[in-house]
Design an enzyme around this catalytic site. Sequence first.
Site, PDB file in Angstrom:
ATOM      1  N   GLU A 159       0.824  -1.221   0.000  1.00  0.00           N
ATOM      2  CA  GLU A 159       0.000   0.000   0.000  1.00  0.00           C
ATOM      3  C   GLU A 159       0.856   1.268   0.000  1.00  0.00           C
ATOM      4  O   GLU A 159       0.367   2.346   0.359  1.00  0.00           O
ATOM      5  CB  GLU A 159      -0.956   0.010   1.208  1.00  0.00           C
ATOM      6  N   GLU A 184     -17.932  11.486  22.470  1.00  0.00           N
ATOM      7  CA  GLU A 184     -16.603  11.972  22.128  1.00  0.00           C
ATOM      8  C   GLU A 184     -16.368  12.030  20.617  1.00  0.00           C
ATOM      9  O   GLU A 184     -15.468  12.731  20.141  1.00  0.00           O
ATOM     10  CB  GLU A 184     -15.531  11.074  22.764  1.00  0.00           C
ATOM     11  N   HIS A 231      -7.231  -3.252   9.778  1.00  0.00           N
ATOM     12  CA  HIS A 231      -8.406  -4.035   9.380  1.00  0.00           C
ATOM     13  C   HIS A 231      -9.321  -4.258  10.588  1.00  0.00           C
ATOM     14  O   HIS A 231      -9.505  -5.397  11.019  1.00  0.00           O
ATOM     15  CB  HIS A 231      -7.971  -5.394   8.819  1.00  0.00           C
TER      16      HIS A 231
HETATM   17  P1  13P Z   1       1.099  -5.471   3.085  1.00  0.00           P
HETATM   18  O1  13P Z   1       1.499  -6.729   3.805  1.00  0.00           O
HETATM   19  O2  13P Z   1       1.705  -5.414   1.692  1.00  0.00           O
HETATM   20  O3  13P Z   1       1.394  -4.245   3.893  1.00  0.00           O
HETATM   21  O4  13P Z   1      -0.466  -5.532   2.823  1.00  0.00           O
HETATM   22  C1  13P Z   1      -1.358  -5.668   3.894  1.00  0.00           C
HETATM   23  C2  13P Z   1      -2.654  -4.990   3.638  1.00  0.00           C
HETATM   24  O5  13P Z   1      -3.363  -4.716   4.572  1.00  0.00           O
HETATM   25  C3  13P Z   1      -3.046  -4.650   2.243  1.00  0.00           C
HETATM   26  O6  13P Z   1      -4.151  -3.789   2.204  1.00  0.00           O
HETATM   27 ZN    ZN Z   2      -5.335  -3.848   4.053  1.00  0.00          ZN
END
Ligand code: 13P
Ligand code: ZN
Length: 275
Positions: free
Chosen positions: A116, A170, A142
């Site tokens: 990314e 908040e 995530h």
């Molecule tokens: P990377 O391991 O390349 O950082 O990718 C993880 C990820 O969350 C891709 O969106």
């Molecule tokens: Zn990701």
Amino acid sequence: MGIMDANFIQRFVRMAHDGWVQGWHEKNGGNLSYRMTDEDVALIHNYLHTDGAWIEIGTTVPDLAGEFFLVTGSGKFFRNVMAEPDDNICIIQVDDSGSKYQVQWGLVNGGRPTSELPSHLMNHEVKKKVSDGRVRVIYHAHPANVIAMTFVLPLEDEVFTRELWEMASECSVVFPGGVGVIPWMVPGGRDIAVATMERMKRYDVAIWAHHGMFCAGENFDAAFGLMHTVEKAAEIYVKVRSMVPEKRQTITPDNLRAISDQFNVTLPERFLYEK
Ligand code: 13P
Ligand code: ZN
């Protein structure tokens, strides 16, 4: 002094570990980048190697020419950053044209910066401009509850902002500018980087539908705290929706206006619509 004693590296490593503890980084999920100050670079300059290959970023970031970044590696696990930082993170420099980077420290067992990187660097470029250089941290995670919300709500900035603001007093104070939402896109390339950068012009939070979230902050605490607050609000939303189809009572637009007066923040009226 060893390079690991540098405060910015310690804070980066601690934040990666905190994100792992929160459960936001399954396997290699998520990535983190920090735009180094001149003082940071001077402090660790002796550890940098400048004989590596210059590699295409996959986009151009001319306003970041010559800048140094501490970044997580692609395919590397946040879980492992604290135990083995120099295997999992790296320092890169952007070249004079803003189109290539060179790894100058870290990733001692090989690898490359996060897939990314185009999104991180385009976000850094736009945030550097709109914040007069103050924003230095871009964080991608995530978190499950925010991702869950992207399956049930219209993917509109106004809808997500308003629901999140209603979930805790908040929230409107922590992200008064609101959040941007991006429909599902293929991760890792320039297209999703451009879409994210467009949202980052006005927001500090960009939600990627069915994938995760990007947060920007002036320092590690700000970026982590923002991710934490948005995800906590999303968790409350998921709990409420799990209990009842409709809220019985909530924080109203007038309540939000009262919060903005008390805390001296400006809440754009387009988020305070009547439902
Ligand atoms: P990377 O391991 O390349 O950082 O990718 C993880 C990820 O969350 C891709 O969106
Ligand atoms: Zn990701």
